[in-house]
Motif scaffolding. Structure first.
Motif, PDB file in Angstrom:
ATOM      1  N   ASN A 184       0.833  -1.214   0.000  1.00 55.60           N
ATOM      2  CA  ASN A 184       0.000   0.000   0.000  1.00 55.60           C
ATOM      3  C   ASN A 184       0.865   1.261   0.000  1.00 55.60           C
ATOM      4  O   ASN A 184       0.627   2.214   0.753  1.00 55.60           O
ATOM      5  CB  ASN A 184      -0.943   0.010   1.214  1.00 55.60           C
ATOM      6  CG  ASN A 184      -1.904  -1.168   1.206  1.00 55.60           C
ATOM      7  OD1 ASN A 184      -2.370  -1.585   0.148  1.00 55.60           O
ATOM      8  ND2 ASN A 184      -2.182  -1.707   2.382  1.00 55.60           N
ATOM      9  N   ASN A 185       1.899   1.209  -0.873  1.00 48.05           N
ATOM     10  CA  ASN A 185       2.830   2.342  -1.026  1.00 48.05           C
ATOM     11  C   ASN A 185       3.614   2.644   0.254  1.00 48.05           C
ATOM     12  O   ASN A 185       4.197   3.717   0.385  1.00 48.05           O
ATOM     13  CB  ASN A 185       2.083   3.605  -1.481  1.00 48.05           C
ATOM     14  CG  ASN A 185       1.487   3.448  -2.868  1.00 48.05           C
ATOM     15  OD1 ASN A 185       2.115   2.845  -3.751  1.00 48.05           O
ATOM     16  ND2 ASN A 185       0.283   3.961  -3.061  1.00 48.05           N
ATOM     17  N   GLU A 186       3.650   1.694   1.179  1.00 49.65           N
ATOM     18  CA  GLU A 186       4.391   1.869   2.428  1.00 49.65           C
ATOM     19  C   GLU A 186       5.591   0.922   2.445  1.00 49.65           C
ATOM     20  O   GLU A 186       5.478  -0.256   2.093  1.00 49.65           O
ATOM     21  CB  GLU A 186       3.484   1.582   3.629  1.00 49.65           C
ATOM     22  CG  GLU A 186       4.179   1.769   4.968  1.00 49.65           C
ATOM     23  CD  GLU A 186       3.292   1.409   6.148  1.00 49.65           C
ATOM     24  OE1 GLU A 186       3.792   1.388   7.278  1.00 49.65           O
ATOM     25  OE2 GLU A 186       2.091   1.118   5.925  1.00 49.65           O
ATOM     26  N   LYS A 187       6.745   1.443   2.835  1.00 50.22           N
ATOM     27  CA  LYS A 187       7.967   0.659   2.914  1.00 50.22           C
ATOM     28  C   LYS A 187       8.042   0.001   4.291  1.00 50.22           C
ATOM     29  O   LYS A 187       8.133   0.690   5.313  1.00 50.22           O
ATOM     30  CB  LYS A 187       9.162   1.586   2.699  1.00 50.22           C
ATOM     31  CG  LYS A 187      10.493   0.896   2.506  1.00 50.22           C
ATOM     32  CD  LYS A 187      11.559   1.957   2.208  1.00 50.22           C
ATOM     33  CE  LYS A 187      12.921   1.345   1.966  1.00 50.22           C
ATOM     34  NZ  LYS A 187      13.933   2.391   1.698  1.00 50.22           N
ATOM     35  N   ILE A 188       7.987  -1.344   4.310  1.00 51.36           N
ATOM     36  CA  ILE A 188       7.934  -2.074   5.575  1.00 51.36           C
ATOM     37  C   ILE A 188       9.269  -2.751   5.846  1.00 51.36           C
ATOM     38  O   ILE A 188       9.807  -3.470   5.007  1.00 51.36           O
ATOM     39  CB  ILE A 188       6.803  -3.127   5.543  1.00 51.36           C
ATOM     40  CG1 ILE A 188       5.455  -2.449   5.288  1.00 51.36           C
ATOM     41  CG2 ILE A 188       6.765  -3.918   6.847  1.00 51.36           C
ATOM     42  CD1 ILE A 188       4.319  -3.415   5.084  1.00 51.36           C
ATOM     43  N   ASP A 189       9.794  -2.517   7.049  1.00 51.87           N
ATOM     44  CA  ASP A 189      11.060  -3.109   7.475  1.00 51.87           C
ATOM     45  C   ASP A 189      10.795  -4.520   8.014  1.00 51.87           C
ATOM     46  O   ASP A 189      10.030  -4.693   8.960  1.00 51.87           O
ATOM     47  CB  ASP A 189      11.690  -2.240   8.569  1.00 51.87           C
ATOM     48  CG  ASP A 189      13.114  -2.666   8.919  1.00 51.87           C
ATOM     49  OD1 ASP A 189      13.468  -3.828   8.653  1.00 51.87           O
ATOM     50  OD2 ASP A 189      13.854  -1.827   9.456  1.00 51.87           O
ATOM     51  N   ILE A 190      11.412  -5.525   7.402  1.00 51.61           N
ATOM     52  CA  ILE A 190      11.210  -6.907   7.842  1.00 51.61           C
ATOM     53  C   ILE A 190      12.479  -7.471   8.499  1.00 51.61           C
ATOM     54  O   ILE A 190      12.658  -8.672   8.616  1.00 51.61           O
ATOM     55  CB  ILE A 190      10.746  -7.817   6.687  1.00 51.61           C
ATOM     56  CG1 ILE A 190      11.675  -7.696   5.474  1.00 51.61           C
ATOM     57  CG2 ILE A 190       9.306  -7.487   6.299  1.00 51.61           C
ATOM     58  CD1 ILE A 190      11.338  -8.666   4.347  1.00 51.61           C
ATOM     59  N   GLY A 191      13.336  -6.573   8.929  1.00 55.00           N
ATOM     60  CA  GLY A 191      14.519  -6.989   9.686  1.00 55.00           C
ATOM     61  C   GLY A 191      15.690  -7.370   8.814  1.00 55.00           C
ATOM     62  O   GLY A 191      15.929  -6.782   7.754  1.00 55.00           O
ATOM     63  N   ASN A 192      16.417  -8.387   9.245  1.00 51.31           N
ATOM     64  CA  ASN A 192      17.664  -8.790   8.587  1.00 51.31           C
ATOM     65  C   ASN A 192      17.411  -9.753   7.427  1.00 51.31           C
ATOM     66  O   ASN A 192      17.968 -10.858   7.374  1.00 51.31           O
ATOM     67  CB  ASN A 192      18.600  -9.426   9.611  1.00 51.31           C
ATOM     68  CG  ASN A 192      18.898  -8.520  10.771  1.00 51.31           C
ATOM     69  OD1 ASN A 192      19.507  -7.477  10.604  1.00 51.31           O
ATOM     70  ND2 ASN A 192      18.439  -8.900  11.957  1.00 51.31           N
ATOM     71  N   VAL A 193      16.570  -9.329   6.511  1.00 51.86           N
ATOM     72  CA  VAL A 193      16.276 -10.106   5.301  1.00 51.86           C
ATOM     73  C   VAL A 193      17.011  -9.442   4.145  1.00 51.86           C
ATOM     74  O   VAL A 193      16.973  -8.216   3.995  1.00 51.86           O
ATOM     75  CB  VAL A 193      14.765 -10.160   5.016  1.00 51.86           C
ATOM     76  CG1 VAL A 193      14.491 -10.930   3.718  1.00 51.86           C
ATOM     77  CG2 VAL A 193      14.037 -10.813   6.183  1.00 51.86           C
ATOM     78  N   GLY A 194      17.687 -10.252   3.333  1.00 54.06           N
ATOM     79  CA  GLY A 194      18.536  -9.694   2.287  1.00 54.06           C
ATOM     80  C   GLY A 194      18.036  -9.937   0.879  1.00 54.06           C
ATOM     81  O   GLY A 194      17.368 -10.934   0.603  1.00 54.06           O
TER      82      GLY A 194
END
Length: 291
Positions: free
Chosen positions: A140-150
């Motif tokens: 939804n046009n939002e940048k979501i931080d999912i942690g230490n995923v590369g």
């Protein structure tokens, strides 16, 4: 035809397949029930050693999701996924690396050595094999931080060529590293695809819990033995390929786009499915060709 004749005919049938694989790199993504079932795992390891003894160069990339989930459960920590990505905070990253690079990787290496192979286990951190950057999810046009995923930036294959030259079977855990030394959890499917591409593998074999690509997921008789790159793309577009099979097929198609010659999606629940697929005219799964 007696049993002896059947065995001889089986050997003769395998000769052209053997000739075609001598000296060739075969990248194998290993996961699913074949990884968690001890009997299937032992049989699979013997198949890998057989490939090596015949003169091909197997390179193994493994997952380990069930073992990670079990350890997190013991730590009273939930396994959280977002759009197929494991949300990986610092504590989860420690568990992921411990399980993949420690338990799973070294177990596979020890089994290969036990049954007469010669193996070395590494992670994507070794020699900067898997160079990555932090991955974000856009929703939804939002940048979501999912942690230490590369997200994979580059594969540096020098260490793999060195191990292959010295007659080792490389076993790789899908842990990545960035230029600043930060550690990342990398999707094993995409890691295997990227490595198959960079090595220009003769074959990229994807071992799954499914019999292959099927026109109807509830009907095993609808399995497709062989299809082209474009036909596979159309099956995704037409929603014949759905759910968890989509990222696997997309990883396979990416490897074909970028250097791999052929892809096989095969069923790890079938004993010796790898050898049957590579050395006979039987189809244990689905082959995807460039053209």
């Amino acid at each position: 035809m007696n049993i002896k004749s059947e065995k001889i005919n089986g050997i003769i049938e395998a000769i052209p397949h053997i000739n075609n694989l001598i000296g060739k790199i075969i990248v194998i993504k290993y996961g699913g029930n074949a990884l968690t079932n001890e009997n299937k795992k032992n049989e699979f390891i013997k198949d890998i050693i057989f490939l090596k003894k015949l003169g091909s160069h197997p390179v193994l990339i493994h997952g380990g999701g069930p073992d990670i989930n079990n350890m997190l459960k013991k730590l009273n920590k939930d396994s959280i996924f977002l759009k197929g990505n494991r949300v990986t905070d610092d504590e989860t990253m420690e568990v992921v690396e411990m399980i993949l690079s420690g338990k799973v990787n070294k177990n596979l290496v020890s089994l290969i050595n036990k049954y007469g192979g010669n193996s070395i286990g590494i992670s994507g951190k070794d020699s900067n094999l898997i160079l990555a950057e932090k991955k974000y999810i856009i929703e939804n046009n939002e940048k979501i931080d999912i942690g230490n995923v590369g997200e994979i930036l580059e594969i540096n294959p020098k260490i793999l060529y060195t191990l292959i030259k010295e007659n080792y079977i490389p076993v790789i855990s899908s842990i990545g590293i960035d230029k600043d030394g930060n550690t990342y959890n990398i999707n094993a499917d995409y890691a295997a695809s990227s490595i198959a591409s960079k090595l220009k593998a003769h074959k990229f074999v994807f071992i799954t819990n499914a019999p292959g690509i099927m026109m109807d997921m509830d009907n095993i008789d609808s399995k497709i033995d062989s299809l082209s790159y474009n036909e596979a793309k159309d099956l995704i577009k037409d929603k014949i390929i759905t759910d968890g099979m989509i990222p696997k097929v997309e990883a396979c198609l990416s490897s074909l786009e970028n250097g791999a010659e052929q892809v096989h999606i095969i069923d790890g629940n079938l004993n010796h499915s790898l050898l049957i697929e590579l050395f006979t005219n039987l189809n244990t799964g689905t082959k995807i060709l460039k053209n």
